[in-house]
Design a protein around this motif. Structure first.
Motif, PDB file in Angstrom:
ATOM      1  N   VAL A 258     -28.855  92.556 -44.717  1.00 54.90           N
ATOM      2  CA  VAL A 258     -28.757  93.703 -43.822  1.00 54.90           C
ATOM      3  C   VAL A 258     -27.710  94.646 -44.397  1.00 54.90           C
ATOM      4  O   VAL A 258     -26.610  94.214 -44.780  1.00 54.90           O
ATOM      5  N   TYR A 259     -28.054  95.939 -44.469  1.00 53.45           N
ATOM      6  CA  TYR A 259     -27.187  96.934 -45.074  1.00 53.45           C
ATOM      7  C   TYR A 259     -26.719  97.912 -44.002  1.00 53.45           C
ATOM      8  O   TYR A 259     -27.534  98.475 -43.258  1.00 53.45           O
ATOM      9  N   GLY A 260     -25.398  98.107 -43.929  1.00 51.04           N
ATOM     10  CA  GLY A 260     -24.838  98.970 -42.910  1.00 51.04           C
ATOM     11  C   GLY A 260     -24.013 100.100 -43.471  1.00 51.04           C
ATOM     12  O   GLY A 260     -23.816 100.207 -44.690  1.00 51.04           O
ATOM     13  N   SER A 261     -23.497 100.939 -42.589  1.00 50.86           N
ATOM     14  CA  SER A 261     -22.714 102.105 -43.002  1.00 50.86           C
ATOM     15  C   SER A 261     -21.375 101.722 -43.611  1.00 50.86           C
ATOM     16  O   SER A 261     -20.752 102.539 -44.292  1.00 50.86           O
ATOM     17  N   ALA A 262     -20.936 100.473 -43.398  1.00 52.04           N
ATOM     18  CA  ALA A 262     -19.625 100.059 -43.910  1.00 52.04           C
ATOM     19  C   ALA A 262     -19.678  98.766 -44.709  1.00 52.04           C
ATOM     20  O   ALA A 262     -18.639  98.187 -45.013  1.00 52.04           O
ATOM     21  N   GLY A 263     -20.884  98.285 -45.049  1.00 52.56           N
ATOM     22  CA  GLY A 263     -20.957  97.045 -45.812  1.00 52.56           C
ATOM     23  C   GLY A 263     -22.337  96.435 -45.788  1.00 52.56           C
ATOM     24  O   GLY A 263     -23.308  97.050 -45.316  1.00 52.56           O
ATOM     25  N   SER A 264     -22.433  95.212 -46.290  1.00 55.24           N
ATOM     26  CA  SER A 264     -23.702  94.487 -46.355  1.00 55.24           C
ATOM     27  C   SER A 264     -23.497  93.051 -45.886  1.00 55.24           C
ATOM     28  O   SER A 264     -22.407  92.491 -46.027  1.00 55.24           O
ATOM     29  N   LEU A 265     -24.570  92.463 -45.361  1.00 51.65           N
ATOM     30  CA  LEU A 265     -24.520  91.096 -44.847  1.00 51.65           C
ATOM     31  C   LEU A 265     -25.656  90.292 -45.461  1.00 51.65           C
ATOM     32  O   LEU A 265     -26.820  90.699 -45.397  1.00 51.65           O
ATOM     33  N   SER A 266     -25.333  89.160 -46.080  1.00 53.96           N
ATOM     34  CA  SER A 266     -26.336  88.257 -46.634  1.00 53.96           C
ATOM     35  C   SER A 266     -26.592  87.146 -45.624  1.00 53.96           C
ATOM     36  O   SER A 266     -25.664  86.445 -45.199  1.00 53.96           O
ATOM     37  N   VAL A 267     -27.856  87.002 -45.233  1.00 56.97           N
ATOM     38  CA  VAL A 267     -28.257  86.091 -44.155  1.00 56.97           C
ATOM     39  C   VAL A 267     -28.994  84.896 -44.762  1.00 56.97           C
ATOM     40  O   VAL A 267     -29.819  85.073 -45.667  1.00 56.97           O
ATOM     41  N   PRO A 268     -28.742  83.672 -44.303  1.00 55.68           N
ATOM     42  CA  PRO A 268     -29.392  82.498 -44.906  1.00 55.68           C
ATOM     43  C   PRO A 268     -30.888  82.442 -44.607  1.00 55.68           C
ATOM     44  O   PRO A 268     -31.404  83.181 -43.762  1.00 55.68           O
ATOM     45  N   ASP A 269     -31.568  81.569 -45.312  1.00 55.01           N
ATOM     46  CA  ASP A 269     -33.008  81.351 -45.161  1.00 55.01           C
ATOM     47  C   ASP A 269     -33.346  81.114 -43.688  1.00 55.01           C
ATOM     48  O   ASP A 269     -32.884  80.142 -43.086  1.00 55.01           O
ATOM     49  N   PRO A 270     -34.176  81.974 -43.072  1.00 53.70           N
ATOM     50  CA  PRO A 270     -34.489  81.813 -41.659  1.00 53.70           C
ATOM     51  C   PRO A 270     -35.431  80.653 -41.363  1.00 53.70           C
ATOM     52  O   PRO A 270     -35.724  80.380 -40.199  1.00 53.70           O
ATOM     53  N   ASN A 271     -35.893  79.966 -42.422  1.00 59.30           N
ATOM     54  CA  ASN A 271     -36.677  78.748 -42.224  1.00 59.30           C
ATOM     55  C   ASN A 271     -35.761  77.550 -41.955  1.00 59.30           C
ATOM     56  O   ASN A 271     -36.222  76.455 -41.687  1.00 59.30           O
ATOM     57  N   HIS A 272     -34.452  77.773 -42.051  1.00 61.19           N
ATOM     58  CA  HIS A 272     -33.462  76.731 -41.792  1.00 61.19           C
ATOM     59  C   HIS A 272     -32.532  77.169 -40.667  1.00 61.19           C
ATOM     60  O   HIS A 272     -32.425  78.354 -40.348  1.00 61.19           O
ATOM     61  N   PHE A 273     -31.845  76.209 -40.093  1.00 58.24           N
ATOM     62  CA  PHE A 273     -30.981  76.490 -38.944  1.00 58.24           C
ATOM     63  C   PHE A 273     -29.571  76.878 -39.346  1.00 58.24           C
ATOM     64  O   PHE A 273     -28.855  77.491 -38.554  1.00 58.24           O
TER      65      PHE A 273
END
Length: 366
Positions: A258-273
């Motif tokens: 996810v890319y935002g106005s002040a940075g970026s967020l790396s999200v784990p595989d949504p097939n896992h919890f």
């Protein structure tokens, strides 16, 4: 219904053991019955769990010791089994997708509403610490205002390992309907519902060959798109780029970012919890791990069923709800519609993003 929600499983296929193992350790739920058209499969699953009875689907639907039907059948049967369960006065929690199409899915939700019964649906991976921590980071404004996101799922195809993979290549299957619900449920949870989509699809191979099990070498037809790309416009304005494929041998693409106005967020595989959540900000200029701070810990498939039990006790909607699953199904249908027409398509459904899961919560309590 007593203190625990009595669960009967219909469909004793490959995923059923994972659900049954989780249900056996969770508060608020008790597995009582297993049913399958193949009596031997039902008996084999029940044998691993003392006190669980095996039988035919009709017997399970008529049983007094089943409050909710856990529907683990193939996608083409999801709606028929769900409607039969509702007609028998039972709540339903199903594997994804909610149904083969939105017409069937709407019939399930409407029937449940008339009967005063609840509908829940996988995936419940969004309830784990991975996606919930990412959601908490976004809510805290760690990357400012979300602008865009990417979501990629690439694999050569499930026929390499699944002994009976044909249903993955029939309507209701394919990479979009099979794996898309994980990624789309995550994107909706993080960025809100989708209002418009566009996309393109391909099916490079007309047939596939089973690569494992007693039917290895069997060739079967492909009747769905096996490579799907799309752009989703969320109601809040963010744009998500999606790629779901059964035609890629290897890739080093991010699962979700996810890319935002002040940075970026790396999200784990949504097939896992669970999994690492990583943050890059305009001020720090480096990737750092975000400590776990939300979500059910040590979650596994079946936590959505326990959350449904909590919701029935508390009189609140389930987090892995039928409404969320319907919206995700609608997004997938509209994406294929847009790909077929070469235009964009409006998504007329919407949903309420479920409340966050407090860190360390127990499914039966919060």
């Amino acid at each position: 219904m007593g203190d625990a929600l009595n669960v009967g499983i219909i469909g004793a296929g490959k995923i059923s053991a994972a659900y049954a193992t989780t249900l056996a350790r969770l508060p608020g739920v008790t597995m009582t019955r297993v049913a399958d058209l193949d009596a031997g499969r039902a008996a084999a699953l029940a044998a691993d769990f003392p006190g669980v009875r095996a039988g035919a689907p009709d017997e399970l639907l008529a049983a007094d010791d089943v409050d909710v039907v856990l529907n683990l059948t193939v996608p083409q049967a999801h709606a028929a089994v769900a409607l039969a369960a509702i007609a028998s006065g039972k709540h339903v929690y199903g594997e994804k997708p909610l149904a083969a199409d939105t017409t069937e899915a709407r019939s399930v939700l409407d029937a449940a509403a008339r009967a005063g019964l609840a509908v829940g649906c996988a995936p419940d991976t969004v309830l784990g610490t991975g996606l919930q921590t990412a959601r908490s980071s976004l809510a805290a404004g760690d990357i400012g205002t979300p602008v865009a996101a990417t979501a990629f799922m690439v694999t050569p195809g499930h026929e390499r390992w699944h002994p009976s993979p044909e249903f993955y290549y029939q309507p209701g299957g394919g990479p979009l309907f099979d794996m898309g619900p994980y990624y789309l449920s995550a994107l909706v949870t993080l960025l809100g519902p989708v209002r418009r989509v566009t996309g393109m699809t391909a099916a490079p191979r007309a047939t596939r060959e089973i690569g494992a099990g007693p039917r290895a070498g069997t060739v079967f037809p492909v009747n769905v798109a096996t490579h799907v790309t799309g752009v989703l416009e969320h109601a809040g304005g963010a744009l998500s780029t999606l790629m779901m494929s059964f035609d890629v041998w290897a890739g080093q693409l991010p699962r979700i970012e996810v890319y935002g106005s002040a940075g970026s967020l790396s999200v784990p595989d949504p097939n896992h919890f669970a999994g690492p959540v990583r943050l890059f900000t305009a001020t720090a200029q480096e990737w750092v791990d975000v400590p776990e701070r939300a979500g059910y810990r040590d979650a596994a498939r079946g936590y959505g069923v326990a959350d449904l039990a909590r919701s029935l006790r508390d009189g609140t909607p389930p987090r892995a709800s039928g409404d969320l699953a319907y919206h995700v199904l609608d997004v997938m249908e509209r994406l294929l519609e847009a790909a077929g027409s070469g235009t964009s398509a409006e998504v007329t459904s919407t949903c309420t993003v479920p409340p966050p899961v407090p860190f360390g919560a127990v499914p039966g309590d919060a």
